[in-house]
Each structure stands twice: as C-alpha cells, then as structure tokens.
Scaffold this motif. Sequence first.
Motif, PDB file in Angstrom:
ATOM      1  N   LEU A  23      94.432  61.700 -70.570  1.00 38.12           N
ATOM      2  CA  LEU A  23      94.991  60.454 -70.275  1.00 38.12           C
ATOM      3  C   LEU A  23      93.861  59.358 -70.483  1.00 38.12           C
ATOM      4  O   LEU A  23      92.683  59.542 -70.430  1.00 38.12           O
ATOM      5  CB  LEU A  23      95.231  60.296 -68.658  1.00 38.12           C
ATOM      6  CG  LEU A  23      96.339  61.523 -68.060  1.00 38.12           C
ATOM      7  CD1 LEU A  23      96.311  61.074 -66.596  1.00 38.12           C
ATOM      8  CD2 LEU A  23      97.724  60.924 -68.695  1.00 38.12           C
ATOM      9  N   THR A  24      94.475  58.335 -71.105  1.00 34.25           N
ATOM     10  CA  THR A  24      93.537  57.185 -71.136  1.00 34.25           C
ATOM     11  C   THR A  24      93.469  56.391 -70.095  1.00 34.25           C
ATOM     12  O   THR A  24      94.193  56.917 -68.940  1.00 34.25           O
ATOM     13  CB  THR A  24      94.200  56.100 -72.377  1.00 34.25           C
ATOM     14  OG1 THR A  24      95.628  55.499 -71.838  1.00 34.25           O
ATOM     15  CG2 THR A  24      94.697  56.813 -73.736  1.00 34.25           C
ATOM     16  N   ASP A  26      94.150  53.222 -69.473  1.00 31.67           N
ATOM     17  CA  ASP A  26      95.368  52.616 -69.300  1.00 31.67           C
ATOM     18  C   ASP A  26      96.531  53.744 -68.703  1.00 31.67           C
ATOM     19  O   ASP A  26      97.294  53.155 -67.778  1.00 31.67           O
ATOM     20  CB  ASP A  26      95.784  51.911 -70.487  1.00 31.67           C
ATOM     21  CG  ASP A  26      95.157  50.728 -70.948  1.00 31.67           C
ATOM     22  OD1 ASP A  26      94.517  50.124 -70.109  1.00 31.67           O
ATOM     23  OD2 ASP A  26      95.328  50.332 -72.214  1.00 31.67           O
ATOM     24  N   ASP A  27      96.785  54.613 -69.124  1.00 24.96           N
ATOM     25  CA  ASP A  27      97.726  55.578 -68.568  1.00 24.96           C
ATOM     26  C   ASP A  27      97.539  55.633 -67.119  1.00 24.96           C
ATOM     27  O   ASP A  27      98.552  55.833 -66.236  1.00 24.96           O
ATOM     28  CB  ASP A  27      97.613  56.956 -69.649  1.00 24.96           C
ATOM     29  CG  ASP A  27      98.021  57.032 -70.989  1.00 24.96           C
ATOM     30  OD1 ASP A  27      98.805  55.883 -71.486  1.00 24.96           O
ATOM     31  OD2 ASP A  27      97.625  57.720 -71.678  1.00 24.96           O
ATOM     32  N   ASP A  30      98.080  52.678 -64.857  1.00 24.93           N
ATOM     33  CA  ASP A  30      99.421  52.331 -64.986  1.00 24.93           C
ATOM     34  C   ASP A  30     100.380  53.244 -63.801  1.00 24.93           C
ATOM     35  O   ASP A  30     100.741  53.039 -63.211  1.00 24.93           O
ATOM     36  CB  ASP A  30      99.978  52.446 -66.232  1.00 24.93           C
ATOM     37  CG  ASP A  30      99.620  51.110 -67.030  1.00 24.93           C
ATOM     38  OD1 ASP A  30      99.168  50.237 -66.365  1.00 24.93           O
ATOM     39  OD2 ASP A  30     100.096  51.279 -68.108  1.00 24.93           O
ATOM     40  N   ALA A  31      99.948  54.644 -64.207  1.00 25.31           N
ATOM     41  CA  ALA A  31     100.637  55.626 -63.151  1.00 25.31           C
ATOM     42  C   ALA A  31     100.157  55.655 -61.906  1.00 25.31           C
ATOM     43  O   ALA A  31     101.060  55.779 -60.882  1.00 25.31           O
ATOM     44  CB  ALA A  31     100.177  56.915 -63.671  1.00 25.31           C
ATOM     45  N   GLU A  36      93.609  48.669 -65.248  1.00 25.92           N
ATOM     46  CA  GLU A  36      92.804  49.433 -66.017  1.00 25.92           C
ATOM     47  C   GLU A  36      91.153  48.930 -65.739  1.00 25.92           C
ATOM     48  O   GLU A  36      90.242  49.746 -65.647  1.00 25.92           O
ATOM     49  CB  GLU A  36      93.189  49.187 -67.515  1.00 25.92           C
ATOM     50  CG  GLU A  36      92.552  50.410 -68.310  1.00 25.92           C
ATOM     51  CD  GLU A  36      91.071  50.076 -68.781  1.00 25.92           C
ATOM     52  OE1 GLU A  36      90.241  51.066 -68.901  1.00 25.92           O
ATOM     53  OE2 GLU A  36      90.643  49.031 -69.023  1.00 25.92           O
TER      54      GLU A  36
END
Length: 150
Positions: A23-24, A26-27, A30-31, A36
């Motif tokens: 995962l980044t 950002d990912d 967001d989740a 971020e």
Amino acid sequence: MSRSTVRGFSGARLRRLREARGLTGDDLADAAGISEATLRSWEIGRATPTPALLGAVAKKLRVTIGDMLVLRSDELTLPDLRTLAGLNQADVAEKLGVGTTTLTRMEKGRRDYDPDVARELARIYKVKAGELRAVWDRTRKIRLDMLDKI
C-alpha cells in the motif's frame, strides 16, 4: 502520560507493515480515514496516533495494534492495555461506569487493586484476569517507586 498518547508506537513498524501489504501512504490513509500527511508524520516519528486512529489503521492493515508497538509484555501498564484494545479513556470510563478522572487515577497507579473493577477491565480489554492483575500491580509499583525517589 497523556490520555491520547500511544506509548511504544513505532512509525517504522507501521511503514514496514504498510509496505508489506503493497500500500502507498495515500492508499492506507484514505482507507483508514486520515490524511496522508498525518500518516507520514506517524511513520517518520514526528507525531503519535491516538489509540482509536491506530486501531483504524491496524484494522485496514489486518494486524493488531501491538504489531506496531515496541513494548514487551512484562512492561505493559494499564494505559498500554487500553491502547492495545484501541480505546480511549472516555470509552473505557463509560464502559466501567466511572468518570475519566477515576480511570486516570487507576492508570497513573493512584488506586489500589479492586477485584471488581479489575474483572470488568479484563473483560473490556479482552485479557485474562491474571494478566490484568499483573499489569495493575506493575502500574502501581511504577507509581510507588517514583514517589520513593521524591
């Protein structure tokens, strides 16, 4: 220790777990419903998450909060058990039917062991009664040792 501080949190462990999941930042942010920038500040050690936010991140990574901490089981204190359960003081105080001031006194080792309260805390934190007793005693000992140094 502040109510919202997560003692022993390792941003490096969080980053490794995130990267291991592919995962980044950002990912994951967001989740988990955070920014971020917040996640980045945790990973580089500039800030520490609250137990609730760390719990949200752990859930998204499919790990436990403990996987992101650098604490041995024989070092745990009452606030650490609350953190590992992903709860804040207000949540626990409400479940116990006490005020946050009372819970703070327990977490600072300012209250003697109470079997009824301990049994309920063990249920809330999902730990065995014996483990809760050992942690309560350790928390109290830390307080008494500190007072001896004054």
